[in-house]
Design a protein around this motif. Structure first.
Motif, short mmCIF file in Angstrom:
data_model
loop_
_atom_site.label_atom_id
_atom_site.label_comp_id
_atom_site.label_asym_id
_atom_site.label_seq_id
_atom_site.Cartn_x
_atom_site.Cartn_y
_atom_site.Cartn_z
N VAL A 35 -12.16 23.05 -25.84
CA VAL A 35 -10.72 23.08 -26.26
C VAL A 35 -9.81 23.50 -25.21
O VAL A 35 -10.19 24.61 -24.53
N SER A 68 -5.12 25.83 -27.84
CA SER A 68 -5.58 26.95 -28.35
C SER A 68 -4.28 27.81 -28.58
O SER A 68 -4.65 28.79 -29.54
N ARG A 69 -3.34 27.87 -27.79
CA ARG A 69 -2.29 28.81 -27.89
C ARG A 69 -1.37 28.30 -28.88
O ARG A 69 -0.23 29.16 -29.29
N TYR A 81 1.64 24.38 -35.59
CA TYR A 81 0.65 23.26 -36.16
C TYR A 81 0.82 22.91 -37.32
O TYR A 81 1.00 21.70 -37.82
N LEU A 120 -3.83 29.41 -32.94
CA LEU A 120 -5.16 28.68 -33.44
C LEU A 120 -6.49 28.90 -32.70
O LEU A 120 -7.47 29.53 -33.35
N GLY A 121 -6.44 29.14 -31.23
CA GLY A 121 -7.56 29.50 -30.60
C GLY A 121 -7.97 30.94 -30.86
O GLY A 121 -9.27 31.48 -30.66
N SER A 122 -7.35 31.87 -31.69
CA SER A 122 -7.85 33.17 -31.95
C SER A 122 -8.32 33.32 -33.22
O SER A 122 -8.66 34.49 -33.62
N HIS A 131 -7.52 21.64 -31.15
CA HIS A 131 -6.89 22.88 -30.93
C HIS A 131 -7.65 23.94 -31.24
O HIS A 131 -7.44 25.03 -30.83
N LEU A 132 -8.80 23.86 -31.96
CA LEU A 132 -9.67 24.84 -32.24
C LEU A 132 -11.21 24.20 -32.27
O LEU A 132 -11.32 23.05 -32.66
N SER A 133 -12.03 25.19 -32.07
CA SER A 133 -13.38 24.60 -31.88
C SER A 133 -14.13 24.34 -33.28
O SER A 133 -14.87 23.48 -33.49
#
Length: 181
Positions: free
Chosen positions: A75, A80-81, A87, A122-124, A166-168
């Protein structure tokens, strides 16, 4: 390896005798010492800097990136930020369903998901954030059938975020997250 580690405090030069020696650079003692660099799947160079004494951490970070790329789970850190709000707004604008469906989905996401999940990158996202949100949703929306609809809409947005890189993985699909009945 997916990239390399650059030591920004020292450079290697060849002296008059033909031996290679390490020489201090202008940056010696200033700023972050190591820069881990790699080429992403999109062909652009990405990097992350690490302080003095953290070369092992830089190596681990680079190895993690390489493993993610080889597994197909990479990602882009910039992707991811993106926040859930950003989004979701973009996703809502690209929906091609009939107008009444679009309006109800938009109402559910804007009214019940964006106020709580909106500022989170999104990454968090982790399953615990979805569980917390579902707990808050249960207080705000008494009808479990409507909570289920809202949850499904959020899960669909997060599925699209996974598809778009954007996200795993979608935190709504975790075993510890129980959708409303």
């Amino acid at each position: 390896m997916a990239g390399h580690i650059q030591d920004r405090w020292y450079k290697t030069e060849t002296d008059a005798n033909g031996k290679t020696v390490r020489v201090r650079t202008d940056r010696y003692g200033k700023g972050l010492r190591y820069r881990a660099r790699y080429i992403g799947p999109d062909g652009t160079e990405k990097s992350k800097s690490f302080p003095d004494g953290q070369k092992r951490l830089a190596d681990q970070w680079l190895a993690h990136i390489e493993a993610d790329m080889s597994r197909g789970q990479y990602v882009d850190p910039a992707a991811s930020r993106v926040t859930f709000r950003q989004y979701a707004e973009k996703w809502l604008n690209t929906q091609t369903t009939d107008m009444t469906t679009r309006e109800s989905v938009e109402s559910a996401i804007r009214g019940h998901a964006i106020p709580y999940l909106g500022p989170r990158p999104l990454g968090s996202f982790k399953p615990e954030h979805i569980r917390d949100w579902l707990s808050e949703l249960e207080k705000a929306v008494p009808a479990s059938s409507y909570r289920r609809v809202i949850y499904n809409n959020v899960s669909t947005v997060l599925n699209a975020a996974v598809d778009d890189g954007h996200l795993s993985k979608n935190p709504c699909h975790a075993q510890s997250v129980r959708p409303p009945s």
